[in-house]
Design a protein around this motif. Structure first.
Motif, short mmCIF file in Angstrom:
data_model
loop_
_atom_site.label_atom_id
_atom_site.label_comp_id
_atom_site.label_asym_id
_atom_site.label_seq_id
_atom_site.Cartn_x
_atom_site.Cartn_y
_atom_site.Cartn_z
N ASP A 60 -2.48 29.61 -39.32
CA ASP A 60 -2.04 28.26 -39.60
C ASP A 60 -2.46 27.95 -41.03
O ASP A 60 -3.37 28.60 -41.55
N ARG A 61 -1.81 26.98 -41.67
CA ARG A 61 -2.14 26.67 -43.06
C ARG A 61 -2.18 25.17 -43.27
O ARG A 61 -1.46 24.43 -42.59
N TYR A 62 -3.03 24.76 -44.20
CA TYR A 62 -3.03 23.34 -44.61
C TYR A 62 -3.30 23.28 -46.10
O TYR A 62 -3.93 24.19 -46.66
N PRO A 63 -2.80 22.21 -46.76
CA PRO A 63 -3.06 22.06 -48.20
C PRO A 63 -4.46 21.50 -48.41
O PRO A 63 -4.74 20.37 -48.02
N SER A 64 -5.33 22.31 -49.03
CA SER A 64 -6.70 21.85 -49.27
C SER A 64 -6.83 21.14 -50.61
O SER A 64 -7.85 20.53 -50.89
N ASN A 69 -3.29 26.22 -50.61
CA ASN A 69 -3.28 26.15 -49.15
C ASN A 69 -4.37 27.06 -48.61
O ASN A 69 -4.76 28.02 -49.27
N ARG A 70 -4.80 26.75 -47.42
CA ARG A 70 -5.80 27.60 -46.77
C ARG A 70 -5.30 28.00 -45.39
O ARG A 70 -4.80 27.18 -44.63
N SER A 74 -5.99 28.04 -35.71
CA SER A 74 -6.06 26.72 -35.08
C SER A 74 -6.74 26.77 -33.71
O SER A 74 -7.09 25.74 -33.16
#
Ligand SMILES: [Zn+2]
Ligand SMILES: [Zn+2]
Length: 150
Positions: A60-64, A69-70, A74
């Motif tokens: 999974d990825r999220y904008p840090s 993105n990291r 999850s």
């Protein structure tokens, strides 16, 4: 010498294999890495995107931050990657602790030293204790699992 190594998250849902040319890695001390891991720094290994294969499922990825993105799992929360947000970047970083054999890597540089925690850099002289010497941890492992973790 090129070598294929493997790694993944703590629960095993996200796994990868990657070809690496060296055992060189680095420590990042930026505030985003500190928040992303809850640690005072993070050990990262730069790899080439084309040499990385997600063998089970992609993270999974999220904008840090606006530029990055990291990747993480999850299901268990393990931080797995640091990637610049532009997909054209040929490289990305994998967290050293997520490799199946993290001991092979050696740090060769620090990054983002403006935010490093100076008092945590050289802790070699502090009192050290093995996990099995701590009864509150050891006894719980023995009671629940019957052996100590690897
Ligand atoms: Zn996981
Ligand atoms: Zn960082």
């Amino acid at each position: 010498m090129a070598d294929t190594v493997t790694g993944g998250c703590q629960c095993g849902r996200v796994r990868y294999a990657v070809v690496i040319d060296t055992d060189e890695a680095y420590l990042c001390h930026c505030r985003m890495c500190q928040r992303a891991t809850g640690g005072v720094s993070i050990a990262l290994k730069g790899v080439t995107r084309a040499d990385l294969t997600w063998t089970t499922c992609a993270p999974d990825r999220y904008p840090s931050s606006p530029i990055a993105n990291r990747g993480f799992c999850s299901a268990c929360g393990t931080p797995l990657t640091f990637e610049f947000a532009d997909d054209e970047a040929p490289g990305l970083d994998l967290t050293v602790g997520s490799f199946d054999d993290p001991y092979r890597f050696r740090p060769t540089s620090h990054f983002a030293i403006e935010s490093w925690h100076d008092s945590w850099l050289n802790t070699r002289g502090l009192l050290g204790k093995r996990s099995e010497d701590n009864p509150s941890t050891r006894d719980r492992w023995m009671k629940v699992v019957g052996k100590l973790p690897e």
